[in-house]
Design a protein around this motif. Structure first.
Motif, PDB file in Angstrom:
ATOM      1  N   ASP A 134       0.824  -1.218   0.000  1.00 17.28           N
ATOM      2  CA  ASP A 134       0.000   0.000   0.000  1.00 17.28           C
ATOM      3  C   ASP A 134       0.854   1.263   0.000  1.00 17.28           C
ATOM      4  N   LEU A 135       2.136   1.148   0.361  1.00 14.68           N
ATOM      5  CA  LEU A 135       3.005   2.328   0.397  1.00 14.68           C
ATOM      6  C   LEU A 135       3.447   2.760  -0.993  1.00 14.68           C
ATOM      7  N   ARG A 136       3.368   1.869  -1.946  1.00 18.62           N
ATOM      8  CA  ARG A 136       3.838   2.201  -3.296  1.00 18.62           C
ATOM      9  C   ARG A 136       3.029   3.342  -3.915  1.00 18.62           C
ATOM     10  N   GLU A 137       1.714   3.372  -3.656  1.00 14.95           N
ATOM     11  CA  GLU A 137       0.879   4.442  -4.202  1.00 14.95           C
ATOM     12  C   GLU A 137       1.266   5.788  -3.606  1.00 14.95           C
ATOM     13  N   LEU A 138       1.612   5.796  -2.308  1.00 14.24           N
ATOM     14  CA  LEU A 138       2.047   7.042  -1.674  1.00 14.24           C
ATOM     15  C   LEU A 138       3.337   7.539  -2.306  1.00 14.24           C
ATOM     16  N   GLU A 139       4.261   6.639  -2.593  1.00 15.39           N
ATOM     17  CA  GLU A 139       5.514   7.044  -3.228  1.00 15.39           C
ATOM     18  C   GLU A 139       5.258   7.665  -4.599  1.00 15.39           C
ATOM     19  N   LYS A 140       4.250   7.161  -5.326  1.00 20.79           N
ATOM     20  CA  LYS A 140       3.926   7.722  -6.641  1.00 20.79           C
ATOM     21  C   LYS A 140       3.376   9.138  -6.530  1.00 20.79           C
ATOM     22  N   LEU A 141       2.665   9.424  -5.422  1.00 22.85           N
ATOM     23  CA  LEU A 141       2.102  10.758  -5.227  1.00 22.85           C
ATOM     24  C   LEU A 141       3.173  11.778  -4.862  1.00 22.85           C
ATOM     25  N   ASP A 159      11.435  13.700  -2.619  1.00 25.83           N
ATOM     26  CA  ASP A 159      10.873  13.378  -1.305  1.00 25.83           C
ATOM     27  C   ASP A 159      10.858  11.870  -1.066  1.00 25.83           C
ATOM     28  N   ALA A 160      10.465  11.116  -2.087  1.00 27.51           N
ATOM     29  CA  ALA A 160      10.430   9.659  -1.949  1.00 27.51           C
ATOM     30  C   ALA A 160      11.834   9.100  -1.730  1.00 27.51           C
ATOM     31  N   GLY A 161      12.821   9.675  -2.424  1.00 26.26           N
ATOM     32  CA  GLY A 161      14.193   9.226  -2.253  1.00 26.26           C
ATOM     33  C   GLY A 161      14.729   9.523  -0.871  1.00 26.26           C
ATOM     34  N   GLU A 162      14.396  10.689  -0.340  1.00 31.12           N
ATOM     35  CA  GLU A 162      14.842  11.058   1.003  1.00 31.12           C
ATOM     36  C   GLU A 162      14.195  10.167   2.049  1.00 31.12           C
ATOM     37  N   ALA A 163      12.913   9.840   1.875  1.00 34.48           N
ATOM     38  CA  ALA A 163      12.220   8.990   2.844  1.00 34.48           C
ATOM     39  C   ALA A 163      12.737   7.556   2.819  1.00 34.48           C
ATOM     40  N   ALA A 164      13.101   7.060   1.627  1.00 37.70           N
ATOM     41  CA  ALA A 164      13.654   5.708   1.473  1.00 37.70           C
ATOM     42  C   ALA A 164      12.805   4.676   2.209  1.00 37.70           C
ATOM     43  N   LEU A 165      11.526   4.615   1.856  1.00 39.89           N
ATOM     44  CA  LEU A 165      10.609   3.708   2.553  1.00 39.89           C
ATOM     45  C   LEU A 165      11.023   2.248   2.419  1.00 39.89           C
ATOM     46  N   ASP A 166      11.692   1.911   1.324  1.00 36.64           N
ATOM     47  CA  ASP A 166      12.099   0.523   1.124  1.00 36.64           C
ATOM     48  C   ASP A 166      13.198   0.089   2.087  1.00 36.64           C
ATOM     49  N   GLU A 167      13.804   1.040   2.800  1.00 34.54           N
ATOM     50  CA  GLU A 167      14.869   0.713   3.747  1.00 34.54           C
ATOM     51  C   GLU A 167      14.359   0.577   5.180  1.00 34.54           C
ATOM     52  N   ILE A 168      13.078   0.866   5.409  1.00 31.22           N
ATOM     53  CA  ILE A 168      12.519   0.772   6.757  1.00 31.22           C
ATOM     54  C   ILE A 168      12.534  -0.689   7.217  1.00 31.22           C
ATOM     55  N   THR A 169      13.035  -0.921   8.423  1.00 27.26           N
ATOM     56  CA  THR A 169      13.054  -2.271   8.994  1.00 27.26           C
ATOM     57  C   THR A 169      12.020  -2.447  10.104  1.00 27.26           C
ATOM     58  N   SER A 170      11.479  -1.346  10.603  1.00 21.77           N
ATOM     59  CA  SER A 170      10.431  -1.405  11.622  1.00 21.77           C
ATOM     60  C   SER A 170       9.076  -1.606  10.950  1.00 21.77           C
ATOM     61  N   PRO A 171       8.006  -1.781  11.714  1.00 15.22           N
ATOM     62  CA  PRO A 171       6.670  -1.704  11.103  1.00 15.22           C
ATOM     63  C   PRO A 171       6.454  -0.318  10.497  1.00 15.22           C
ATOM     64  N   ASP A 172       5.543  -0.225   9.540  1.00 14.23           N
ATOM     65  CA  ASP A 172       5.153   1.061   8.960  1.00 14.23           C
ATOM     66  C   ASP A 172       3.933   1.578   9.711  1.00 14.23           C
ATOM     67  N   PHE A 173       4.002   2.840  10.131  1.00 12.65           N
ATOM     68  CA  PHE A 173       2.891   3.473  10.835  1.00 12.65           C
ATOM     69  C   PHE A 173       2.236   4.462   9.873  1.00 12.65           C
ATOM     70  N   VAL A 174       0.965   4.220   9.530  1.00 14.78           N
ATOM     71  CA  VAL A 174       0.340   4.959   8.437  1.00 14.78           C
ATOM     72  C   VAL A 174      -0.985   5.582   8.863  1.00 14.78           C
ATOM     73  N   ALA A 203       1.739  12.567   1.649  1.00 11.29           N
ATOM     74  CA  ALA A 203       1.285  12.952   0.321  1.00 11.29           C
ATOM     75  C   ALA A 203       1.198  14.474   0.226  1.00 11.29           C
ATOM     76  N   PRO A 204       1.592  15.068  -0.902  1.00  4.78           N
ATOM     77  CA  PRO A 204       1.603  16.529  -1.029  1.00  4.78           C
ATOM     78  C   PRO A 204       0.286  17.194  -0.647  1.00  4.78           C
ATOM     79  N   GLU A 205      -0.849  16.620  -1.054  1.00  6.49           N
ATOM     80  CA  GLU A 205      -2.139  17.261  -0.790  1.00  6.49           C
ATOM     81  C   GLU A 205      -2.601  17.072   0.658  1.00  6.49           C
ATOM     82  N   SER A 206      -1.902  16.263   1.422  1.00  5.30           N
ATOM     83  CA  SER A 206      -2.296  16.008   2.815  1.00  5.30           C
ATOM     84  C   SER A 206      -1.358  16.665   3.815  1.00  5.30           C
TER      85      SER A 206
END
Length: 211
Positions: free
Chosen positions: A99-106, A111-126, A154-157
């Motif tokens: 479900d995080l992939r859609e957020l990265e597209k937005l 910003d997506a590169g700086e966040a590096a969501l694919d490197e997170i090892t903890s649970p994702d809090f959304v 997301a930019p609009e949020s």
């Protein structure tokens, strides 16, 4: 200040020079021995607090490009100020949830590169809006029991406190695991979120490409 040769340093892009200052000390990684020698001679002229200042570096080095600087902030259990109740519900997802992939597209590529969501090892809090993930935070377990926090909204949020909300959940999880949360931020808005959670800016990081 220490200057070391590290061609595969994670502090900077390949072939660049990485700089981190923290608590009155600095480490500088260079891609080769020859570059390290140039860096070592040039930075010997600067006080440690100026080593991560792009303008100061341009005075002593042929700098082609700069990434950063980014502030490095940390929080202790005693200093942590978690987000209060009454906010949108935070959902916990397994690390790398699709479900995080859609957020990265937005988000923007930067910003997506700086966040590096694919490197997170903890649970994702959304946080979701109409079923779609619009904000996420988590952390990557680094050496030395450091928890490097990643946050993306997301930019609009943005401007609704969602980064603080999800970031608070990630920080609470890291502290419960007896890790030291680290927040790296380039933009003022992200630095304000970190400060609101009790983080203190103790250092900085940047990367430079030598012409």
């Amino acid at each position: 200040m220490s200057v070391v040769v590290s061609p595969e340093s994670g502090l900077s892009p390949a072939g660049w020079v990485g700089v981190v200052t923290l608590g009155g000390s600095a480490i500088v990684t260079a891609p080769s021995a020859s570059t390290a020698a140039i860096i070592r001679d040039a930075l010997a002229m600067l006080p440690v607090e100026a080593v991560a200042d792009p303008d100061a570096l341009r005075e002593v080095l042929p700098v082609a490009r700069v990434l950063g600087p980014a502030a490095l902030s940390y929080v202790s259990p005693a200093g942590f100020r978690p987000a209060g109740p009454g906010a949108p519900a935070v959902e916990q997802l397994p690390s790398g949830h699709p479900d995080l992939r859609e957020l990265e597209k937005l988000a923007s590529h930067e910003d997506a590169g700086e966040a590096a969501l694919d490197e997170i090892t903890s649970p994702d809090f959304v946080v979701r809006e109409r079923g779609q993930v619009v904000a996420v935070a988590g952390y990557r377990a680094w050496p030395g029991w450091t928890a490097h926090i990643s946050v993306l909204t997301a930019p609009e949020s943005r401007g609704q406190g969602l980064a603080r909300l999800t970031g608070s959940a990630a920080v609470a999880h890291a502290l419960a695991a007896e890790r030291l949360p680290q927040w790296r931020a380039r933009v003022a808005a992200s630095r304000r979120v970190a400060a609101s959670l009790g983080f203190e800016e103790l250092g900085s990081q940047l990367s430079i490409e030598i012409a």
